[in-house]
Design an enzyme around this catalytic site. Structure first.
Site, PDB file in Angstrom:
ATOM      1  N   SER A 118       0.806  -1.219   0.000  1.00  0.00           N
ATOM      2  CA  SER A 118       0.000   0.000   0.000  1.00  0.00           C
ATOM      3  C   SER A 118       0.838   1.268   0.000  1.00  0.00           C
ATOM      4  O   SER A 118       0.299   2.369  -0.060  1.00  0.00           O
ATOM      5  CB  SER A 118      -0.942   0.018   1.207  1.00  0.00           C
ATOM      6  OG  SER A 118      -0.197   0.095   2.411  1.00  0.00           O
TER       7      SER A 118
ATOM      8  N   THR B 126      -2.028   3.823   3.038  1.00  0.00           N
ATOM      9  CA  THR B 126      -1.118   4.897   3.417  1.00  0.00           C
ATOM     10  C   THR B 126      -0.360   4.553   4.689  1.00  0.00           C
ATOM     11  O   THR B 126      -0.738   3.649   5.421  1.00  0.00           O
ATOM     12  CB  THR B 126      -1.905   6.196   3.657  1.00  0.00           C
ATOM     13  OG1 THR B 126      -1.006   7.260   3.908  1.00  0.00           O
ATOM     14  CG2 THR B 126      -2.833   6.063   4.842  1.00  0.00           C
TER      15      THR B 126
ATOM     16  N   THR C  33       1.918   7.115   0.174  1.00  0.00           N
ATOM     17  CA  THR C  33       1.033   6.030  -0.256  1.00  0.00           C
ATOM     18  C   THR C  33       1.203   5.696  -1.721  1.00  0.00           C
ATOM     19  O   THR C  33       1.650   6.525  -2.520  1.00  0.00           O
ATOM     20  CB  THR C  33      -0.437   6.437  -0.016  1.00  0.00           C
ATOM     21  OG1 THR C  33      -1.301   5.365  -0.376  1.00  0.00           O
ATOM     22  CG2 THR C  33      -0.792   7.658  -0.839  1.00  0.00           C
TER      23      THR C  33
ATOM     24  N   ARG D 112      -6.321   8.928 -10.491  1.00  0.00           N
ATOM     25  CA  ARG D 112      -6.985   9.175  -9.207  1.00  0.00           C
ATOM     26  C   ARG D 112      -5.973   9.605  -8.152  1.00  0.00           C
ATOM     27  O   ARG D 112      -4.869   9.078  -8.056  1.00  0.00           O
ATOM     28  CB  ARG D 112      -7.703   7.913  -8.744  1.00  0.00           C
ATOM     29  CG  ARG D 112      -8.429   8.031  -7.386  1.00  0.00           C
ATOM     30  CD  ARG D 112      -7.598   7.524  -6.237  1.00  0.00           C
ATOM     31  NE  ARG D 112      -8.368   7.436  -4.985  1.00  0.00           N
ATOM     32  CZ  ARG D 112      -7.851   7.139  -3.808  1.00  0.00           C
ATOM     33  NH1 ARG D 112      -6.563   6.896  -3.701  1.00  0.00           N
ATOM     34  NH2 ARG D 112      -8.610   7.075  -2.734  1.00  0.00           N
ATOM     35  N   ILE D 113      -6.365  10.589  -7.350  1.00  0.00           N
ATOM     36  CA  ILE D 113      -5.552  11.062  -6.236  1.00  0.00           C
ATOM     37  C   ILE D 113      -6.388  10.996  -4.975  1.00  0.00           C
ATOM     38  O   ILE D 113      -7.551  11.410  -4.969  1.00  0.00           O
ATOM     39  CB  ILE D 113      -5.063  12.503  -6.486  1.00  0.00           C
ATOM     40  CG1 ILE D 113      -4.116  12.530  -7.694  1.00  0.00           C
ATOM     41  CG2 ILE D 113      -4.372  13.078  -5.247  1.00  0.00           C
ATOM     42  CD1 ILE D 113      -3.766  13.920  -8.158  1.00  0.00           C
ATOM     43  N   GLY D 114      -5.824  10.481  -3.908  1.00  0.00           N
ATOM     44  CA  GLY D 114      -6.540  10.354  -2.647  1.00  0.00           C
ATOM     45  C   GLY D 114      -6.278  11.509  -1.708  1.00  0.00           C
ATOM     46  O   GLY D 114      -5.864  12.600  -2.122  1.00  0.00           O
ATOM     47  N   ASP D 115      -6.471  11.266  -0.440  1.00  0.00           N
ATOM     48  CA  ASP D 115      -6.332  12.330   0.555  1.00  0.00           C
ATOM     49  C   ASP D 115      -4.883  12.588   0.970  1.00  0.00           C
ATOM     50  O   ASP D 115      -4.550  13.683   1.437  1.00  0.00           O
ATOM     51  CB  ASP D 115      -7.143  11.980   1.798  1.00  0.00           C
ATOM     52  CG  ASP D 115      -6.599  10.734   2.490  1.00  0.00           C
ATOM     53  OD1 ASP D 115      -6.605   9.654   1.861  1.00  0.00           O
ATOM     54  OD2 ASP D 115      -6.160  10.819   3.653  1.00  0.00           O
TER      55      ASP D 115
ATOM     56  N   THR E 177      -6.177   7.868   7.399  1.00  0.00           N
ATOM     57  CA  THR E 177      -5.929   6.671   6.611  1.00  0.00           C
ATOM     58  C   THR E 177      -7.268   6.070   6.210  1.00  0.00           C
ATOM     59  O   THR E 177      -8.277   6.274   6.884  1.00  0.00           O
ATOM     60  CB  THR E 177      -5.097   5.647   7.408  1.00  0.00           C
ATOM     61  OG1 THR E 177      -4.808   4.510   6.578  1.00  0.00           O
ATOM     62  CG2 THR E 177      -5.837   5.177   8.646  1.00  0.00           C
ATOM     63  N   GLY E 178      -7.271   5.343   5.106  1.00  0.00           N
ATOM     64  CA  GLY E 178      -8.515   4.726   4.657  1.00  0.00           C
ATOM     65  C   GLY E 178      -8.932   5.223   3.291  1.00  0.00           C
ATOM     66  O   GLY E 178      -8.095   5.682   2.500  1.00  0.00           O
ATOM     67  N   LEU E 179     -10.211   5.145   2.995  1.00  0.00           N
ATOM     68  CA  LEU E 179     -10.717   5.543   1.690  1.00  0.00           C
ATOM     69  C   LEU E 179     -10.604   7.065   1.548  1.00  0.00           C
ATOM     70  O   LEU E 179     -11.339   7.820   2.175  1.00  0.00           O
ATOM     71  CB  LEU E 179     -12.169   5.095   1.528  1.00  0.00           C
ATOM     72  CG  LEU E 179     -12.776   5.337   0.141  1.00  0.00           C
ATOM     73  CD1 LEU E 179     -12.030   4.552  -0.940  1.00  0.00           C
ATOM     74  CD2 LEU E 179     -14.258   4.968   0.130  1.00  0.00           C
ATOM     75  N   GLY E 180      -9.687   7.496   0.678  1.00  0.00           N
ATOM     76  CA  GLY E 180      -9.347   8.908   0.580  1.00  0.00           C
ATOM     77  C   GLY E 180     -10.503   9.818   0.227  1.00  0.00           C
ATOM     78  O   GLY E 180     -10.605  10.936   0.750  1.00  0.00           O
TER      79      GLY E 180
END
Length: 328
Positions: free
Chosen positions: A85, A188, A206, A216-219, A239-242
């Site tokens: 991850s 992350t 991450t 796609r870009i997360g948090d 942490t988790g689904l961004g």
């Protein structure tokens, strides 16, 4: 006459402070209002935070810099071939390409991040270079890659790790995209720390959500979502689904709640409640928050059970299970 009575009343109140037991009682009350925590202190998300904390603590002892510490700590995870991850060995997007995000921040507001970057072994160090060597906060994609080359970062071969390739080949059989909740459904490592003088810093790195859409870009690289630090208040990471975290600016929210007087734990719990309220299909969403205030007090909370974090102090480095809104 009324002024004289007022004067006498104030005088008596002032004198009462010097009566036996009253001064001690007031001092005790003031003492109870002063939060107690631990400094220096380093926190990081998930069980891979244990070895990350070790490197961070060693760097803190070596240089005395909490910024150096949070960078060195997550660099450990970026090189961990068992971790799918974080780092170039992480699981790829739908196109079979591994792209990385990272951010770093100090308590004076300095920050830097990179998003959707390829072939860079240590995106956290590249994020620090953005912070220290450019007038910008974030660089993305090919621009981030070009900056890395200009700064002397070596480009790695663009090839999936053995484990990532095997997992990707298996995923392609159905090519379904639906997050499944379990303790490994994270994308992350976030690290926050405070030194003995009260200076704060944080880092986040991450390879992103597995099999995401290309681009796609997360948090994690978004200051205020995956990470936020303020010396006057504290620090938080997520942490988790961004997508769920971005919708509530999770880390910034927690720091602002602490600014208003919430403890780190109370702030993390409120952030989880707001995340649940703002996201549909919460049964399929895992997210967790980790926070520290300027006194060294700690908070952690998640949507579902399974989130844990590593805590390093002078007394040792331990893994702690977080509480959660929903129970098993």
């Amino acid at each position: 006459m009324s002024q004289r009575r007022k004067f006498i009343k104030q005088s008596l109140l002032g004198s009462a402070l010097f009566l036996p037991g009253v001064a001690a009682s007031c001092a005790q009350t003031n003492e109870q209002k002063t939060p107690s925590g631990e400094k220096p202190l380093i926190l990081s998300t998930w069980n891979h935070g244990l070895p990350a904390n070790q490197d961070a603590w060693a760097k803190l002892n070596e240089t005395g810099s909490i910024l150096d510490a949070v960078e060195a700590g997550v660099r450990n995870t970026e090189l961990d071939m068992e971790n799918l991850s974080v780092g170039l060995q992480g699981l790829p997007d739908r196109e079979g390409i591994t792209t990385l995000d990272a951010s770093i921040m100090t308590g004076d507001g300095s920050c830097g991040s990179v998003a959707f970057v390829r072939q860079i072994k240590h995106p956290i160090s590249l994020a620090r270079a953005v912070m220290e060597k450019t007038p910008h906060v974030m660089l993305a994609g090919e621009g981030a890659r070009q900056f890395a080359i200009a700064q002397g970062f070596p480009l790695e071969e663009e090839k999936l790790s053995t484990k990532a390739q095997e997992a990707y080949d298996q995923w392609r059989i159905t090519s379904q995209y639906k997050p499944v909740i379990n303790i490994e459904n994270h994308d992350t490592i976030g690290m926050i720390g405070i030194d003995a003088a009260g200076k704060l810093a944080g880092s986040c790195t991450t390879s992103g959500l597995a099999y995401k859409m290309h681009g796609r870009i997360g948090d994690s690289p978004i200051i205020g979502a995956g990470l936020f630090v303020d010396d006057e208040v504290g620090a938080a990471t997520a942490t988790g689904l961004g997508e769920s975290i971005i919708r509530i600016c999770g880390s910034f929210l927690i720091v602002e709640l602490m600014r208003q007087g919430r403890t780190p734990q109370e702030a993390c719990e409120e952030a989880v409640r707001r995340l649940i309220a703002k996201n549909k299909g919460i049964e399929d969403i895992q997210a967790g928050f980790l926070a520290i205030n300027k006194y060294g007090e700690v908070g952690a909370f998640a949507v579902h059970p399974g989130f844990n974090y590593a805590k390093a102090t002078a007394e040792g480095n331990v893994l702690i299970d977080s509480g959660s809104h929903f129970s098993k």
